[in-house]
Motif scaffolding. Structure first.
Motif, PDB file in Angstrom:
ATOM      1  N   LYS A   1       9.649  -0.164   9.569  1.00 13.04           N
ATOM      2  CA  LYS A   1       9.720  -0.587  10.971  1.00 13.04           C
ATOM      3  C   LYS A   1      10.642   0.314  11.762  1.00 13.04           C
ATOM      4  CE  LYS A   1       9.019  -5.192   9.308  1.00 13.04           C
ATOM      5  NZ  LYS A   1       7.790  -5.669   9.911  1.00 13.04           N
ATOM      6  N   ARG A   2      10.908   1.517  11.250  1.00 17.51           N
ATOM      7  CA  ARG A   2      11.956   2.325  11.867  1.00 17.51           C
ATOM      8  C   ARG A   2      11.633   2.760  13.280  1.00 17.51           C
ATOM      9  NH1 ARG A   2       9.005   5.171   8.505  1.00 17.51           N
ATOM     10  NH2 ARG A   2       8.456   7.357   8.862  1.00 17.51           N
ATOM     11  N   PHE A   3      10.336   2.825  13.663  1.00 16.99           N
ATOM     12  CA  PHE A   3      10.011   3.252  15.033  1.00 16.99           C
ATOM     13  C   PHE A   3       9.724   2.086  15.955  1.00 16.99           C
ATOM     14  CE2 PHE A   3       8.832   7.222  12.713  1.00 16.99           C
ATOM     15  CZ  PHE A   3       9.891   7.960  13.214  1.00 16.99           C
ATOM     16  N   LEU A   4       9.935   0.880  15.464  1.00 25.33           N
ATOM     17  CA  LEU A   4       9.754  -0.279  16.337  1.00 25.33           C
ATOM     18  C   LEU A   4      10.944  -0.399  17.278  1.00 25.33           C
ATOM     19  CD1 LEU A   4       8.463  -3.247  14.193  1.00 25.33           C
ATOM     20  CD2 LEU A   4       7.392  -2.265  16.197  1.00 25.33           C
ATOM     21  N   ARG A   5      10.663  -0.915  18.469  1.00 21.97           N
ATOM     22  CA  ARG A   5      11.771  -1.237  19.363  1.00 21.97           C
ATOM     23  C   ARG A   5      12.616  -2.318  18.698  1.00 21.97           C
ATOM     24  NH1 ARG A   5      11.944  -2.530  25.232  1.00 21.97           N
ATOM     25  NH2 ARG A   5      12.027  -4.586  24.331  1.00 21.97           N
ATOM     26  N   ALA A   6      13.912  -2.100  18.622  1.00 24.93           N
ATOM     27  CA  ALA A   6      14.764  -3.040  17.895  1.00 24.93           C
ATOM     28  C   ALA A   6      14.664  -4.446  18.483  1.00 24.93           C
ATOM     29  CB  ALA A   6      16.206  -2.554  17.915  1.00 24.93           C
ATOM     30  N   GLY A   7      14.452  -4.516  19.810  1.00 19.38           N
ATOM     31  CA  GLY A   7      14.362  -5.822  20.437  1.00 19.38           C
ATOM     32  C   GLY A   7      13.142  -6.610  19.998  1.00 19.38           C
ATOM     33  N   ASP A   8      12.124  -5.920  19.415  1.00 22.17           N
ATOM     34  CA  ASP A   8      10.912  -6.611  18.996  1.00 22.17           C
ATOM     35  C   ASP A   8      11.009  -7.144  17.573  1.00 22.17           C
ATOM     36  OD1 ASP A   8       9.869  -6.015  21.427  1.00 22.17           O
ATOM     37  OD2 ASP A   8       8.780  -4.241  20.767  1.00 22.17           O
TER      38      ASP A   8
END
Lengths: 367, 303, 274
Positions: C165-172
C-alpha cells in the motif's frame, strides 16, 4: 519519479513552446504588451502565494507587503544613487531631475537587488514574529502588516508620503521601455516557475507539505518547522520584492495605498487566483492567474463602476462554491491524468486481495 | 517628532484634558465593545471569523445617516439599523455563511473578506467616499468651567450601548434561544442530539451579531464619522478586542473594548490623526505578539 | 534558532554508542528519569509527584485505569505542556523546559493515541519526511531523497506490512493501518527512545501478535528503548521488562510483570475503576 522521465520529451516541447510564445508575444500583439506584462506579474503573485498558502497551509493576506516594500526600496535606491531622495520627493517629479542611460539601468539593476534583499530579510524577521500564529490569526496578522505598511508609508514624507514618487523615466522610446519591462516580468515568472519546480521536488517541498498536513506531528518528528517556515516565506518575498521593483518602474508612478500596498486589489487577487486554479499544485496557480486576469481585462471596463462589487462577489463565489479549484476539479473528474492516482488504483487492486498484514507468517513468529 | 512631544506636554500641563480624552475614549470604546461582543458571539458559537464585521457597523451608520438626511432624528436609526441589519445578516447567513461553517477557518475568513469588499464598494457607489456624520443636534455638557466638554449625544450613545449590551446578555442568560445558543457553542453535536436545531441557532446568532453591529454603527454615525472604507478598521478593532480578551470572556471583551477606545483617543491625540489606522493595526500586532509570548510560556502556539 | 542547533550537534555523538550493545543492560544508568513530576489542569491533579526510570535498551510499560494520568505523563515527557514541579531528564539532560521539536531531535519520539499521519501524502512520502532531522544541515533541506533512504523506507514499510500500500494516500488507509504507518515513520526517524501511546488500540485482534513481535524486534534488533502505554494486559505482560502502574495520578506500583500481576493494589485499582 518514473512518470516524469517517461513523458519528458513532450513536456520539454511544451516548455519550449511556452518560452518562445512568451518571448514573441509582445511583437505579435504590441498593443497589449503592458497587459501581458501584468499577466506575468499575476502568475508571479499566484505562484509565490501558493508556497505558503497551498504547499505549507499558511494563508497569508499580507504577501503584498513584500511587493510594495520592494517597490519602495528600489525607488529609493534608484533615486538615492544620484540625487537627494528628500528633495526629489518634495519636487514631486517636476522634471528637474534627470538620469543618464547608464544611471537608469544601473539604478534598476541595483534597485532590484536591493528590493530582493530587503524583502527577503523582512520576511525572515516577520516570520519570527508571525509564525507563532496559526490559522486565522496568521491571516489577520499578515493583513495587519500590509495595512500598517501602507499607512506608515503614506505618513512618511521622505518617500513622498501619500502623494507618492514619480519614477525615473525610461531613456528611449516608450515602446522599447514597454518591451524591456515585459521581458523582465516574463523572465521573473519563468524563474519563479523553474525555482519552485525544483524546490517542490526536494526535501524542502516534502517538509512544508508535512507542515500543512499536520504541523504538530511534524514538530513531534523533529522537523525544524520554524526554519522551513521562515525560509519558505523568504523565498516568496524574494520574488515578490523583485516584482515590486519591476512594476514600480513599469507604471512610472508609485504611491502607498493603490500601487504599492493595495491589500484589497493585488493583495486579494493573489489568493483568489490560487483558489480558482487549485491550491497546492504547480500549474493550478498559473491557470488561475491566466483565467482571472483574462476575465478581469475583458469585463472590467464594461462594469461601470460595479467591477469592485463584482470582484467581492467573485471571491465569495469561488471560496464558497469552488474551493477545490480547477486543478482539484480535474483531478476529481480525470484521476487517470495524474500519475500518482494510477499508482493508487493499482495499489488498491493489489491490496484488495488480502487483509492488512501482507505477511501473516511474520505475525506467527511472535507467539 | 517634536509635534508628538508637544502633544504630550499639553497632556501634562492640562490635566483636565486627559479627563476629556478618557471620557471620549470610554464612550467610543463602548461601541467597539458592542461590535467585538458580536464577533465573540459568532466566533464562539459558529467558529466563524467574520471580517465583514466592520462593514455591518458602517452599514448601520449609513442607515442612521440616511434617516437624518430625510429629516428623521438619527436616534431612530438605532432600532431601524438593528432590524435592517438583522435581515441582511440573515440573508448572508443563508447564502454564504451556512456553506462555510464546517470548512476550515480560512474559508470563512476569506469569504467574509470578499463580502467586506462587496459591501464597501456598494456603499461607495451609493453614498460616495466622503466622510459623513449624522448630526443629532444635541448640545454639549461643560465641566470644569468649560475646560471639559462632553457632547450629550456621546453620553446618550454610551447609555444606549450599555442598555443594548445588558439586553443581549440577559437574553443569552434567560431566554430559551439564548440557552440553545450557549449549548450549541459548547458542543454542536450534543445540541443536535438533544433536539436543538443548530442551523436555526446559527442563523439567529449571525443575524443577532449583524443587528448588534448595525445598532452600534448608528451610534457611530452620531458621535463620530463614517465612510465606506472604514469598515475594515472596525473589523480589526473587533479582532484586537476579542483576541486580547478571549472569546469566552464577556467582561473581558467589554473591558478590552473600552480600553481600546481610550488607547485610541490618547494615541490619536499624541501621534496625530494620520496614524489613526496604523495605531489600530499596531495594537493588533502588539496583542498578537503578547498572546504568543503567553502561549510560548506554556509551550503552545496561538491557534 | 541557535540554541537548538547547538544541542542537536551533540546528538550524533550520543548515538555513536552501538545501540544494540546497550540492550538488556538493566543496571546501566536509566535513559529517562522522571523525578517528582506534578501536573495539574485547573484544579484537577493529573499527575502528582511521580518518579520513574526507563532503563536503556529495555521495554518499559505504563499501565493504569482510564484517567489515571498516563497520557498526561507522556505529554509532559515529550514536551507538549509545561510541568508544575519536578524534573525529567533524557540521557542525563534536563528536558522538562524544552519544546517538542528539540526533544524529538534528541532522539525521544512519541506516537499518538489518536494516530497522526500526513493524510494527503502517500505512505512512501510519509516515510521519507520522517528521516531523522537531528543531523539535517541547511543544505540537506534542499537535497533530494537518496536511494538508500528510499530503500530504507520501503524496507520499514515491508516490516510493518504496508509495502503493497506504499503508494496509497495515507489518509485513505484504515485506522489500524495508519497506526502501523505511524510506527514505521517513528522507526524511520531512528529514535533512541520511542514512546508509544496504546499501540494496539484499534488494531485488528488477529494482528496484535504480529505487532507485538515487531515492537520486540524494534527493541532487540534496532536497539530502541520503548516506553509503552497499554490497556491490553496480555500484550504488556508479554512484552515489558518493567511495568509502572498509575492510579488517580499517582504511582501505585512498579516491578516486573509477575510482581505487577500479583500486586493486590493494582488488582484493586483496576477492579475499582470498573
Amino acid at each position: 519519479m518514473n512518470e516524469t522521465s517517461k513523458r519528458s520529451p513532450l513536456v520539454w516541447v511544451l516548455y519550449g513552446a511556452i518560452l518562445v510564445a512568451g518571448a514573441l508575444a509582445p511583437m505579435a500583439f504590441p498593443a497589449y504588451t503592458n497587459q501581458m506584462a501584468v499577466l506575468w506579474l499575476m502568475i508571479v503573485f499566484a505562484l509565490t502565494w501558493d508556497i505558503l498558502g497551498g504547499q505549507m497551509g499558511y494563508n497569508s493576506l499580507g504577501n503584498i507587503f513584500f511587493f510594495g516594500a520592494g517597490m519602495y526600496v528600489s525607488a529609493v535606491i534608484q533615486i538615492g544613487l544620484y540625487h537627494n531622495v528628500s528633495e526629489y520627493t518634495d519636487a514631486a517629479g517636476s522634471g528637474v531631475y534627470t538620469f543618464t542611460e547608464t544611471q537608469y539601468f544601473t539604478g534598476i539593476f541595483l534597485g532590484m537587488i536591493g528590493a530582493a534583499i530587503f524583502a527577503t530579510i523582512s520576511a525572515f524577521i516577520l516570520g519570527m514574529v508571525l509564525f507563532g500564529l496559526r490559522g486565522p490569526y496568521f491571516a489577520i496578522g499578515t493583513l495587519g502588516v500590509a495595512i500598517a505598511a501602507g499607512e506608515l508609508t503614506g505618513a512618511w514624507d521622505w518617500v513622498g508620503g501619500g502623494s507618492g514618487i514619480s519614477m525615473p523615466t525610461f531613456p528611449g522610446h516608450p515602446d522599447t521601455g514597454k518591451y524591456f519591462f515585459y521581458t523582465l516580468m516574463f523572465a521573473l515568472a519563468v524563474s519563479v516557475f523553474v525555482f519552485l519546480k525544483w524546490l517542490y521536488s526536494t526535501r524542502f517541498g516534502h517538509a512544508i507539505n508535512a507542515i500543512r498536513d499536520d504541523e504538530e506531528k511534524a514538530e513531534g518528528m523533529g522537523i525544524h518547522t520554524n526554519r522551513y517556515k521562515r525560509l519558505a516565506w523568504s523565498f516568496s518575498a524574494f520574488f515578490l520584492g523583485i516584482s515590486g521593483a519591476i512594476f514600480g518602474n513599469m507604471t512610472g508612478f508609485i504611491e502607498p495605498l493603490e500601487v504599492a500596498f493595495p491589500t484589497i486589489t493585488f493583495g486579494i487577487f493573489m489568493v483568489v487566483m490560487v483558489l480558482l486554479g487549485g491550491k497546492g499544485t504547480l500549474w493550478g496557480p498559473i491557470l488561475g492567474a491566466i483565467i482571472f486576469h483574462a476575465i478581469k481585462e475583458v469585463t472590467w471596463t464594461y462594469m461601470l463602476g460595479w467591477q469592485w462589487v463584482a470582484l467581492g462577489f467573485l471571491i465569495v463565489v469561488i471560496v464558497v462554491y469552488f474551493q477545490q479549484g480547477i486543478m482539484g476539479w480535474i483531478m476529481d473528474k480525470k484521476p487517470e491524468w495524474f500519475g500518482l492516482t494510477i499508482a493508487q488504483l493499482e495499489a488498491q487492486g493489489a491490496a484488495g486481495d488480502g487483509p492488512v498484514s501482507s505477511d501473516p507468517a511474520e505475525g506467527r513468529v511472535g507467539t | 517628532m517634536s509635534q508628538i512631544i508637544g502633544n504630550i506636554n499639553i497632556l501634562i500641563e492640562a490635566p483636565v484634558f486627559n479627563l476629556s480624552l478618557l471620557l471620549d475614549g470610554l464612550m467610543i470604546g463602548a461601541v467597539f465593545a458592542l461590535s467585538a461582543y458580536g464577533l465573540a458571539l459568532v466566533w464562539g458559537v459558529m467558529n466563524v471569523k467574520n471580517l465583514a464585521q466592520g462593514d455591518f457597523v458602517i452599514m448601520g451608520g449609513y442607515t442612521a445617516w440616511v434617516l437624518a438626511q430625510n429629516g428623521i432624528h438619527p436616534l431612530f436609526g438605532v432600532p431601524v439599523a438593528f432590524v435592517l441589519l438583522w435581515g441582511i445578516g440573515w440573508v448572508i447567513y443563508v447564502t454564504v455563511i451556512r456553506r462555510v461553517i464546517d470548512q476550515d477557518l480560512f474559508t470563512s475568513l476569506l469569504a467574509t473578506f470578499g463580502l467586506a469588499i462587496m459591501f464597501q464598494q456598494i456603499l461607495n457607489l451609493f453614498f460616495g467616499s466622503d466622510t459623513q456624520t449624522a448630526d443629532a443636534g444635541f448640545p454639549s455638557i461643560f465641566l470644569f468651567d468649560g475646560q471639559v466638554s462632553v457632547p450629550q449625544v456621546k453620553l446618550i450613545a454610551f447609555v444606549l450601548a450599555a442598555l443594548l449590551a445588558t439586553a443581549v446578555i440577559l437574553f443569552m442568560k434567560r431566554s430559551r434561544m439564548g440557552q440553545a445558543i450557549r449549548a450549541t457553542a459548547q458542543d454542536p453535536r450534543a445540541a443536535r442530539v438533544l433536539g436543538i436545531n443548530t442551523d436555526k441557532v446559527y442563523a439567529f446568532t449571525f443575524s443577532l451579531n449583524a443587528a448588534i453591529c448595525g445598532a452600534a454603527g448608528a451610534l457611530v454615525a452620531m458621535i463620530w464619522v463614517i465612510q465606506p472604507f472604514y469598515g475594515i478598521t472596525y473589523s480589526i478593532r473587533a479582532f484586537v478586542v476579542v483576541t486580547a480578551a478571549g472569546f469566552g470572556n464577556l467582561p473581558g471583551v467589554i473591558a478590552a473594548g473600552l480600553g481600546m477606545g481610550v488607547i485610541e483617543q490618547f494615541g490619536g491625540f499624541i501621534l496625530g490623526a494620520t496614524f489613526q489606522q496604523a495605531l489600530v493595526v499596531g495594537l493588533l500586532l502588539l496583542v498578537l505578539i503578547i498572546r504568543q509570548i503567553q502561549q510560548a510560556r506554556v509551550r503552545q502556539v496561538v491557534q | 534558532m541557535n540554541a537548538p542547533d547547538a544541542r542537536t550537534q551533540e546528538a550524533p555523538a550520543v548515538r555513536a554508542e552501538p545501540p544494540t550493545a546497550a540492550g538488556r543492560q538493566a543496571d546501566s544508568e536509566p535513559i529517562i528519569t522522571v523525578r517528582g513530576v506534578t501536573k495539574t489542569f485547573g484544579g484537577v491533579v493529573a499527575n502528582h509527584n511521580i518518579s520513574l526510570d526507563v532503563a536503556r535498551g529495555q521495554i518499559t510499560g505504563l499501565i493504569g485505569p482510564n484517567g489515571s494520568g498516563k497520557t498526561t505523563l507522556f505529554n509532559s515527557i515529550v514536551g507538549y505542556h509545561p510541568i508544575d514541579a519536578g524534573s525529567i531528564t533524557f540521557e542525563g539532560r534536563e528536558i522538562s523546559r524544552m519544546r517538542v521539536q528539540q526533544i524529538a531531535r534528541l532522539g525521544l519520539l512519541r506516537t499518538f493515541q489518536q494516530t497522526r499521519i500526513y493524510g494527503k501524502m502517500n505512505c512512501v512520502d510519509n516515510m521519507l519526511i520522517s528521516i531523522p532531522h537531528r543531523k539535517a544541515t541547511v543544505l540537506d533541506m534542499f537535497a533530494r531523497h537518496s536511494r538508500e533512504q528510499l530503500e530504507r523506507a520501503e524496507r520499514l514499510l515491508h516490516f510493518v506490512g504496508l509495502y503493497e500500500k506504499r503508494f496509497l494516500r495515507a489518509g485513505d488507509l484504515s485506522f489500524g493501518q495508519q497506526k502501523l504507518l505511524e510506527f514505521a515513520m517513528a522507526l524511520m526517524n531512528e529514535p533512541t527512545v520511542l514512546l508509544l501511546d496504546e499501540p494496539t488500540a484499534g488494531i485488528n485482534p488477529t494482528l496484535i501478535n504480529g505487532l507485538i513481535d515487531r515492537l520486540k524486534r524494534a527493541n532487540t534488533e534496532l536497539g530502541i528503548t520503548l516506553l509503552i502505554i497499554e490497556h491490553n494486559m496480555r500484550v504488556i505482560m508479554n512484552m515489558a521488562d518493567t511495568i509502572y502502574c498509575l492510579a488517580h495520578g499517582e504511582l501505585l506500583a512498579s516491578g516486573t510483570p509477575e510482581e505487577i500481576q500479583n500486586d493486590q493494589r493494582v488488582i484493586d485499582a483496576y477492579l475499582g475503576a470498573h
